[in-house]
Design an enzyme around this catalytic site. Sequence first.
Site, PDB file in Angstrom:
ATOM      1  N   TYR A 173      -3.686  -1.711 -10.006  1.00 11.28           N
ATOM      2  CA  TYR A 173      -3.378  -2.790  -8.750  1.00 11.28           C
ATOM      3  C   TYR A 173      -2.904  -2.877  -8.644  1.00 11.28           C
ATOM      4  O   TYR A 173      -2.079  -3.010  -6.836  1.00 11.28           O
ATOM      5  CB  TYR A 173      -5.323  -2.109  -8.351  1.00 11.28           C
ATOM      6  CG  TYR A 173      -5.342  -2.236  -6.834  1.00 11.28           C
ATOM      7  CD1 TYR A 173      -4.445  -1.363  -5.851  1.00 11.28           C
ATOM      8  CD2 TYR A 173      -5.236  -3.493  -6.171  1.00 11.28           C
ATOM      9  CE1 TYR A 173      -4.238  -1.257  -4.412  1.00 11.28           C
ATOM     10  CE2 TYR A 173      -5.547  -3.753  -4.632  1.00 11.28           C
ATOM     11  CZ  TYR A 173      -4.846  -2.527  -3.413  1.00 11.28           C
ATOM     12  OH  TYR A 173      -5.019  -2.459  -2.554  1.00 11.28           O
ATOM     13  N   SER A 184       0.606  -0.862   0.335  1.00 10.08           N
ATOM     14  CA  SER A 184       0.142  -0.313  -0.085  1.00 10.08           C
ATOM     15  C   SER A 184       0.918   1.521  -0.276  1.00 10.08           C
ATOM     16  O   SER A 184       0.157   2.581  -0.012  1.00 10.08           O
ATOM     17  CB  SER A 184      -0.703  -0.277   1.054  1.00 10.08           C
ATOM     18  OG  SER A 184      -2.198  -0.612   1.114  1.00 10.08           O
ATOM     19  N   LYS A 244       0.125   3.504  -2.729  1.00 14.91           N
ATOM     20  CA  LYS A 244      -1.017   3.892  -3.136  1.00 14.91           C
ATOM     21  C   LYS A 244      -0.246   5.464  -3.250  1.00 14.91           C
ATOM     22  O   LYS A 244      -1.330   6.501  -3.613  1.00 14.91           O
ATOM     23  CB  LYS A 244      -1.673   3.658  -2.090  1.00 14.91           C
ATOM     24  CG  LYS A 244      -2.534   2.633  -2.269  1.00 14.91           C
ATOM     25  CD  LYS A 244      -3.373   1.892  -1.354  1.00 14.91           C
ATOM     26  CE  LYS A 244      -4.354   0.900  -1.411  1.00 14.91           C
ATOM     27  NZ  LYS A 244      -4.662   0.525  -0.098  1.00 14.91           N
ATOM     28  N   VAL A 303       0.758  -3.950   3.666  1.00 21.51           N
ATOM     29  CA  VAL A 303       1.254  -5.341   4.288  1.00 21.51           C
ATOM     30  C   VAL A 303       2.277  -6.064   4.391  1.00 21.51           C
ATOM     31  O   VAL A 303       2.152  -6.950   5.019  1.00 21.51           O
ATOM     32  CB  VAL A 303      -0.173  -6.248   4.122  1.00 21.51           C
ATOM     33  CG1 VAL A 303      -1.283  -5.275   5.029  1.00 21.51           C
ATOM     34  CG2 VAL A 303      -0.550  -6.324   2.401  1.00 21.51           C
ATOM     35  N   TYR A 344      -3.790   2.813   7.483  1.00 21.05           N
ATOM     36  CA  TYR A 344      -5.035   1.581   7.771  1.00 21.05           C
ATOM     37  C   TYR A 344      -5.083   2.815   9.847  1.00 21.05           C
ATOM     38  O   TYR A 344      -5.780   4.005   9.038  1.00 21.05           O
ATOM     39  CB  TYR A 344      -4.369   0.487   8.652  1.00 21.05           C
ATOM     40  CG  TYR A 344      -4.015  -0.664   7.519  1.00 21.05           C
ATOM     41  CD1 TYR A 344      -4.141  -0.141   6.102  1.00 21.05           C
ATOM     42  CD2 TYR A 344      -2.100  -0.675   7.853  1.00 21.05           C
ATOM     43  CE1 TYR A 344      -3.459  -0.761   5.578  1.00 21.05           C
ATOM     44  CE2 TYR A 344      -2.105  -0.962   7.271  1.00 21.05           C
ATOM     45  CZ  TYR A 344      -2.193  -1.609   5.712  1.00 21.05           C
ATOM     46  OH  TYR A 344      -1.334  -1.938   4.281  1.00 21.05           O
TER      47      TYR A 344
HETATM   48  N1  GLU Z   1      -2.833  -5.586  -1.900  1.00 22.60           N
HETATM   49  C1  GLU Z   1      -3.033  -5.823  -1.134  1.00 22.60           C
HETATM   50  C2  GLU Z   1      -4.938  -5.853  -1.003  1.00 22.60           C
HETATM   51  O1  GLU Z   1      -4.909  -5.217  -1.620  1.00 22.60           O
HETATM   52  C3  GLU Z   1      -2.621  -5.982   0.075  1.00 22.60           C
HETATM   53  C4  GLU Z   1      -2.396  -3.709   0.403  1.00 22.60           C
HETATM   54  C5  GLU Z   1      -2.164  -3.271   1.778  1.00 22.60           C
HETATM   55  O2  GLU Z   1      -2.569  -2.361   2.295  1.00 22.60           O
HETATM   56  O3  GLU Z   1      -0.523  -3.468   1.273  1.00 22.60           O
HETATM   57  O4  GLU Z   1      -5.650  -5.998  -0.625  1.00 22.60           O
END
Ligand code: GLU
Length: 303
Positions: free
Chosen positions: A188, A63, A66, A257, A239
Amino acid sequence: LDTQAVLDQIRDEVRPLLSRGRVADYIPALEAVPADRFGIAVATVEGATWASGDAREPFSIQSVSKLFTLTLALRDVGERLWRRVGREPSGNPFNSLVQLEYEHGIPRNPFINAGAHVVVDALMAHRPDPLAVLIEFVRALAGNPAIAYDERVAASERDTGFRNRALANFLKAEGNLRHAVDAVLDVYFHQCAIAMSCADLARAALFLANGGRAADGARVVSAGRAKRINALMQTCGTYDAAGDIAFRIGIPAKSGVGGGIVGVVPGRLAICAWSPGLDRAGNSLAGVRALELFTARTGLSVF
Ligand code: GLU
């Protein structure tokens, strides 16, 4: 201030935590990463870099990516992006479906998964080959042409991405995705599968500390936009733990993650810590602690 000594000391101090986190196990490629890894790196606006531990070992940035897709989409689309995605913390898990339904397909922010899908969709409208643009962008920011997608991780994400597929289908049904669900998800899943090291990520995030200018001096975004991306990181980047992270660390941060967490001290530096073991919110246990120790020891914080 002896930054190298601070980083080495943090590396030693977090060692007992390395066995206590839980390595992400939703795909085999992530589960296989040894839990005892820890790296930390700092890049300053003056051009200095420091690193300690496994700071040059590439990991799955997940993530944290992003941040890069949001920056690219803002450059292409501008403020109109905010008609399709919000700017408030979600208070829900990053892959929650519930909120998206009662808020009619407008994701709360660009750092939850649904928000990231909309960001990709916006990017695709301006870029015929978004995956090539994204990896070139990240390579240029980090000054490392070897950065690449880990195709094994991307394939695993695709094979297990049922929840992401549900989110994207829901966005499509609500009219907030222009492109085909599978095409959006392919981008993605690949963005999550970018492999970078702490040293790469600290350098790549430096533009957010440097008024929008990259490590090599090139203008990435305006100073105002860098400020806004930092604000989003602070409120939505970790998060459901953004409040606790602000309280403990006190700088904007974005986690993934894969165990990476990137932090920005505006006007000063970017920092990245990595350790695969996660806490219950999905942030790196040792990574968060490392950033907390860093801001406490150096007195650097936005507060
Ligand atoms: N690739 C995972 C997802 O999209 C986790 C991404 C993350 O939160 O680091 O579910």
